[in-house]
Design a protein around this motif. Structure first.
Motif, PDB file in Angstrom:
ATOM      1  N   GLN A  56       0.846  -1.201   0.000  1.00  0.00           N
ATOM      2  CA  GLN A  56       0.000   0.000   0.000  1.00  0.00           C
ATOM      3  C   GLN A  56       0.880   1.249   0.000  1.00  0.00           C
ATOM      4  OE1 GLN A  56      -3.059   0.089   2.951  1.00  0.00           O
ATOM      5  NE2 GLN A  56      -4.193  -1.496   1.870  1.00  0.00           N
ATOM      6  N   TYR A  57       0.371   2.289  -0.658  1.00  0.00           N
ATOM      7  CA  TYR A  57       1.098   3.553  -0.712  1.00  0.00           C
ATOM      8  C   TYR A  57       0.732   4.385   0.517  1.00  0.00           C
ATOM      9  CZ  TYR A  57       1.964   2.196  -5.503  1.00  0.00           C
ATOM     10  OH  TYR A  57       2.354   1.507  -6.616  1.00  0.00           O
ATOM     11  N   VAL A  58       1.749   4.791   1.265  1.00  0.00           N
ATOM     12  CA  VAL A  58       1.534   5.615   2.455  1.00  0.00           C
ATOM     13  C   VAL A  58       2.417   6.853   2.354  1.00  0.00           C
ATOM     14  CG1 VAL A  58       0.900   3.669   3.945  1.00  0.00           C
ATOM     15  CG2 VAL A  58       3.283   4.387   3.812  1.00  0.00           C
ATOM     16  N   LEU A  59       1.956   7.923   2.959  1.00  0.00           N
ATOM     17  CA  LEU A  59       2.766   9.133   3.008  1.00  0.00           C
ATOM     18  C   LEU A  59       3.961   8.896   3.917  1.00  0.00           C
ATOM     19  CD1 LEU A  59       0.037  11.918   3.348  1.00  0.00           C
ATOM     20  CD2 LEU A  59       1.299  11.266   1.302  1.00  0.00           C
ATOM     21  N   THR A  60       5.112   9.433   3.526  1.00  0.00           N
ATOM     22  CA  THR A  60       6.283   9.380   4.401  1.00  0.00           C
ATOM     23  C   THR A  60       6.001  10.253   5.622  1.00  0.00           C
ATOM     24  OG1 THR A  60       7.324  11.259   3.304  1.00  0.00           O
ATOM     25  CG2 THR A  60       7.864   9.042   2.452  1.00  0.00           C
ATOM     26  N   PRO A  61       6.736  10.074   6.712  1.00  0.00           N
ATOM     27  CA  PRO A  61       6.474  10.912   7.890  1.00  0.00           C
ATOM     28  C   PRO A  61       6.516  12.412   7.598  1.00  0.00           C
ATOM     29  CG  PRO A  61       7.842   9.058   8.510  1.00  0.00           C
ATOM     30  CD  PRO A  61       7.710   9.021   7.000  1.00  0.00           C
ATOM     31  N   ALA A  62       7.470  12.852   6.787  1.00  0.00           N
ATOM     32  CA  ALA A  62       7.558  14.292   6.473  1.00  0.00           C
ATOM     33  C   ALA A  62       6.337  14.754   5.675  1.00  0.00           C
ATOM     34  CB  ALA A  62       8.838  14.592   5.706  1.00  0.00           C
ATOM     35  N   ALA A  63       5.931  13.960   4.690  1.00  0.00           N
ATOM     36  CA  ALA A  63       4.761  14.323   3.874  1.00  0.00           C
ATOM     37  C   ALA A  63       3.489  14.290   4.700  1.00  0.00           C
ATOM     38  CB  ALA A  63       4.640  13.391   2.675  1.00  0.00           C
ATOM     39  N   ASP A  64       3.357  13.313   5.584  1.00  0.00           N
ATOM     40  CA  ASP A  64       2.182  13.212   6.446  1.00  0.00           C
ATOM     41  C   ASP A  64       2.098  14.416   7.391  1.00  0.00           C
ATOM     42  OD1 ASP A  64      -0.129  11.664   7.401  1.00  0.00           O
ATOM     43  OD2 ASP A  64       1.043  11.478   9.251  1.00  0.00           O
ATOM     44  N   SER A  65       3.240  14.798   7.960  1.00  0.00           N
ATOM     45  CA  SER A  65       3.267  15.967   8.845  1.00  0.00           C
ATOM     46  C   SER A  65       2.858  17.229   8.087  1.00  0.00           C
ATOM     47  CB  SER A  65       4.672  16.138   9.433  1.00  0.00           C
ATOM     48  OG  SER A  65       4.751  17.310  10.195  1.00  0.00           O
ATOM     49  N   PHE A  66       3.406  17.406   6.890  1.00  0.00           N
ATOM     50  CA  PHE A  66       3.039  18.556   6.067  1.00  0.00           C
ATOM     51  C   PHE A  66       1.539  18.549   5.779  1.00  0.00           C
ATOM     52  CE2 PHE A  66       1.982  19.956   1.747  1.00  0.00           C
ATOM     53  CZ  PHE A  66       2.292  21.296   1.837  1.00  0.00           C
ATOM     54  N   TYR A  67       1.020  17.419   5.327  1.00  0.00           N
ATOM     55  CA  TYR A  67      -0.388  17.297   4.953  1.00  0.00           C
ATOM     56  C   TYR A  67      -1.306  17.644   6.118  1.00  0.00           C
ATOM     57  CZ  TYR A  67      -4.708  15.256   3.195  1.00  0.00           C
ATOM     58  OH  TYR A  67      -5.999  15.070   2.794  1.00  0.00           O
ATOM     59  N   LYS A  68      -0.964  17.195   7.310  1.00  0.00           N
ATOM     60  CA  LYS A  68      -1.800  17.455   8.483  1.00  0.00           C
ATOM     61  C   LYS A  68      -1.743  18.904   8.937  1.00  0.00           C
ATOM     62  CE  LYS A  68      -1.714  12.772  10.280  1.00  0.00           C
ATOM     63  NZ  LYS A  68      -1.122  11.868  11.287  1.00  0.00           N
ATOM     64  N   ARG A  69      -0.689  19.612   8.589  1.00  0.00           N
ATOM     65  CA  ARG A  69      -0.546  21.013   9.006  1.00  0.00           C
ATOM     66  C   ARG A  69      -1.178  22.000   8.035  1.00  0.00           C
ATOM     67  NH1 ARG A  69       5.548  21.707  11.307  1.00  0.00           N
ATOM     68  NH2 ARG A  69       5.592  19.838  12.608  1.00  0.00           N
ATOM     69  N   VAL A  70      -1.591  21.519   6.882  1.00  0.00           N
ATOM     70  CA  VAL A  70      -2.181  22.397   5.858  1.00  0.00           C
ATOM     71  C   VAL A  70      -3.664  22.592   6.125  1.00  0.00           C
ATOM     72  CG1 VAL A  70      -2.776  22.560   3.399  1.00  0.00           C
ATOM     73  CG2 VAL A  70      -0.491  21.809   4.087  1.00  0.00           C
ATOM     74  N   THR A  71      -4.132  23.809   5.909  1.00  0.00           N
ATOM     75  CA  THR A  71      -5.569  24.099   5.891  1.00  0.00           C
ATOM     76  C   THR A  71      -5.984  24.050   4.431  1.00  0.00           C
ATOM     77  OG1 THR A  71      -5.369  25.552   7.814  1.00  0.00           O
ATOM     78  CG2 THR A  71      -7.350  25.803   6.455  1.00  0.00           C
ATOM     79  N   TRP A  72      -6.913  23.152   4.138  1.00  0.00           N
ATOM     80  CA  TRP A  72      -7.361  22.947   2.764  1.00  0.00           C
ATOM     81  C   TRP A  72      -8.722  23.581   2.551  1.00  0.00           C
ATOM     82  CZ3 TRP A  72      -3.730  20.785  -0.268  1.00  0.00           C
ATOM     83  CH2 TRP A  72      -2.761  19.989   0.334  1.00  0.00           C
ATOM     84  N   GLU A  73      -8.907  24.240   1.433  1.00  0.00           N
ATOM     85  CA  GLU A  73     -10.221  24.687   0.970  1.00  0.00           C
ATOM     86  C   GLU A  73     -10.439  23.981  -0.351  1.00  0.00           C
ATOM     87  OE1 GLU A  73     -10.655  28.938   0.832  1.00  0.00           O
ATOM     88  OE2 GLU A  73     -10.473  29.121   3.011  1.00  0.00           O
ATOM     89  N   GLY A  74     -11.311  22.981  -0.314  1.00  0.00           N
ATOM     90  CA  GLY A  74     -11.430  22.104  -1.469  1.00  0.00           C
ATOM     91  C   GLY A  74     -10.128  21.348  -1.608  1.00  0.00           C
ATOM     92  N   ASP A  75      -9.531  21.405  -2.788  1.00  0.00           N
ATOM     93  CA  ASP A  75      -8.255  20.727  -3.008  1.00  0.00           C
ATOM     94  C   ASP A  75      -7.055  21.656  -2.875  1.00  0.00           C
ATOM     95  OD1 ASP A  75      -9.286  18.160  -3.496  1.00  0.00           O
ATOM     96  OD2 ASP A  75      -9.724  18.653  -5.576  1.00  0.00           O
ATOM     97  N   THR A  76      -7.298  22.922  -2.565  1.00  0.00           N
ATOM     98  CA  THR A  76      -6.234  23.914  -2.556  1.00  0.00           C
ATOM     99  C   THR A  76      -5.743  24.218  -1.140  1.00  0.00           C
ATOM    100  OG1 THR A  76      -7.209  24.924  -4.513  1.00  0.00           O
ATOM    101  CG2 THR A  76      -5.614  26.249  -3.303  1.00  0.00           C
ATOM    102  N   ALA A  77      -4.424  24.261  -0.989  1.00  0.00           N
ATOM    103  CA  ALA A  77      -3.816  24.651   0.284  1.00  0.00           C
ATOM    104  C   ALA A  77      -3.941  26.162   0.435  1.00  0.00           C
ATOM    105  CB  ALA A  77      -2.345  24.243   0.311  1.00  0.00           C
ATOM    106  N   VAL A  78      -4.538  26.598   1.548  1.00  0.00           N
ATOM    107  CA  VAL A  78      -4.704  28.036   1.769  1.00  0.00           C
ATOM    108  C   VAL A  78      -3.885  28.541   2.955  1.00  0.00           C
ATOM    109  CG1 VAL A  78      -6.968  28.187   0.667  1.00  0.00           C
ATOM    110  CG2 VAL A  78      -6.816  27.711   3.117  1.00  0.00           C
ATOM    111  N   ALA A  79      -3.413  27.626   3.796  1.00  0.00           N
ATOM    112  CA  ALA A  79      -2.592  28.024   4.937  1.00  0.00           C
ATOM    113  C   ALA A  79      -1.791  26.822   5.409  1.00  0.00           C
ATOM    114  CB  ALA A  79      -3.460  28.551   6.072  1.00  0.00           C
ATOM    115  N   TRP A  80      -0.699  27.121   6.104  1.00  0.00           N
ATOM    116  CA  TRP A  80       0.135  26.082   6.681  1.00  0.00           C
ATOM    117  C   TRP A  80       0.479  26.477   8.110  1.00  0.00           C
ATOM    118  CZ3 TRP A  80       5.560  25.959   7.949  1.00  0.00           C
ATOM    119  CH2 TRP A  80       6.038  24.672   8.257  1.00  0.00           C
ATOM    120  N   ARG A  81       0.365  25.527   9.013  1.00  0.00           N
ATOM    121  CA  ARG A  81       0.671  25.746  10.434  1.00  0.00           C
ATOM    122  C   ARG A  81       2.087  25.245  10.687  1.00  0.00           C
ATOM    123  NH1 ARG A  81      -0.350  21.793  13.467  1.00  0.00           N
ATOM    124  NH2 ARG A  81      -2.149  21.143  12.253  1.00  0.00           N
TER     125      ARG A  81
END
Length: 148
Positions: A56-81
């Protein structure tokens, strides 16, 4: 750098978006495409966004951390924590304050400067219509950023 550019160019082509790393689709439903693009670009393992685990394809720890910190509006990243704590109000928004860190639109640097000039957290919070906790988060962010 050339490998990273090749990877991003391939993702642009696959997803039809100018900024594929600021789009939710590769992280959510395009992991197999990410893997293929990583391999095609001969991307260094440290830069990879997905890995294969038990087929199975899983996000690497760095990618997962980035993904969880992003505020998404639809498919677009609008903010990052920048902080990994989901309670942190410090956000970086490309369209606000030129992407610099802010709390509810107020620059963390400005809040830090007020505190450094001798104002109390409560005074700074009242001046900008923030909570004491918001100001403490901003000061903590600026202090750690400056220490780094």
């Amino acid at each position: 750098m050339a490998e990273l550019r090749a990877f991003i160019d391939q993702m642009r082509s696959q997803f039809g978006v100018p900024y594929p790393l600021a789009d939710q689709r590769p992280f959510a439903s395009g992991r197999e495409l990410l893997s293929v693009a990583q391999d095609a670009a001969d991307l260094d393992a440290d830069l990879c966004l997905v890995a294969t685990v038990r087929g199975q394809y899983v996000l690497t720890p760095a990618a997962d951390s980035f993904y969880k910190r992003v505020t998404w509006e639809g498919d677009t990243a609008v903010a990052w924590r920048p902080h990994d704590d989901p309670l942190s109000p410090v956000l970086m928004r490309p369209g606000l304050r030129a992407g610099r860190p802010a709390v509810k639109g107020i620059s963390t640097e400005i809040l830090w400067e007020h505190e450094q000039s001798g104002e109390t957290t409560t005074e700074v919070a009242e001046e900008y219509g923030l909570s004491d906790e918001d100001v403490r988060w901003a000061i903590a962010y600026e202090t750690s950023a400056r220490a780094a």
